[in-house]
Every structure is written in structure tokens, then in C-alpha cells.
Scaffold this active site. Structure first.
Site, PDB file in Angstrom:
ATOM      1  N   HIS A   1       0.841  -1.192   0.000  1.00 61.17           N
ATOM      2  CA  HIS A   1       0.000   0.000   0.000  1.00 61.17           C
ATOM      3  C   HIS A   1       0.877   1.243   0.000  1.00 61.17           C
ATOM      4  O   HIS A   1       2.011   1.220   0.445  1.00 61.17           O
ATOM      5  CB  HIS A   1      -0.905   0.021   1.239  1.00 61.17           C
ATOM      6  N   ALA A   2       0.322   2.344  -0.470  1.00 57.75           N
ATOM      7  CA  ALA A   2       0.929   3.672  -0.443  1.00 57.75           C
ATOM      8  C   ALA A   2       2.413   3.682  -0.790  1.00 57.75           C
ATOM      9  O   ALA A   2       2.783   3.492  -1.937  1.00 57.75           O
ATOM     10  CB  ALA A   2       0.656   4.347   0.886  1.00 57.75           C
TER      11      ALA A   2
END
Length: 87
Positions: free
Chosen positions: A15-16
Site C-alpha cells: 500500500h501507499a
């Protein structure tokens, strides 16, 4: 075509920040590269595609590459995942 299964072990999964590193690495290669999870396959060079898989800690994914530098691409992405994205 070259494939490898790998388990994502860093705390937040893919993620991210980790996903950004992953996509940047994937874009260094000429080959087409995909990430597969639960029979869903997305372009490894697409941030939205990778994020849409919802890869969390402990998830096993398959890296797939097809092209002139396919083995190098899969190995480099596997090493990035194994290193927990430098965290």
C-alpha cells in the site's frame, strides 16, 4: 514468460509508499509485468491496479513478466518485496 510466487511480509502490505516503490522498480524494465492475486491479474506498472488488489501482510502473490528482461524484472521485484521495501 517468467513467474514467481512470493509472500508480502511487511507490516502494511503493498500500500501507499511500498506500492510506489514497487511501481517505480517495475517501470525500470521493458517487459510487461503483472501481479496476480486470487486469479485477478493487474499491470504491475499501474499504481491503481496494484492498490486495487488489496495486498496485506502475509498475502502470497504471483509476479509474472514477459519480455526481453523478464527474469531480471521478477528477481528485482522479489528482492524489493523480500527487503520489506527498505523499511
Amino acid at each position: 514468460m517468467y513467474t514467481q510466487e512470493i509472500t508480502v511480509n511487511n507490516e502494511v502490505g503493498l500500500h501507499a509508499k511500498a506500492a510506489t516503490y514497487f511501481i517505480q522498480k517495475a517501470n525500470e524494465f521493458k517487459s510487461g509485468i503483472w501481479v496476480e492475486k486470487d486469479e485477478r491479474r493487474v499491470n504491475a506498472k499501474s499504481l491503481l491496479g496494484v492498490l486495487s488488489l488489496g495486498i496485506v501482510q502475509g498475502t502470497t502473490i504471483t509476479l509474472i513478466a514477459d519480455g526481453s528482461d523478464q527474469e531480471e524484472a521478477v528477481k528485482a521485484l522479489s528482492e524489493l518485496i523480500d527487503s520489506n521495501f527498505g523499511e
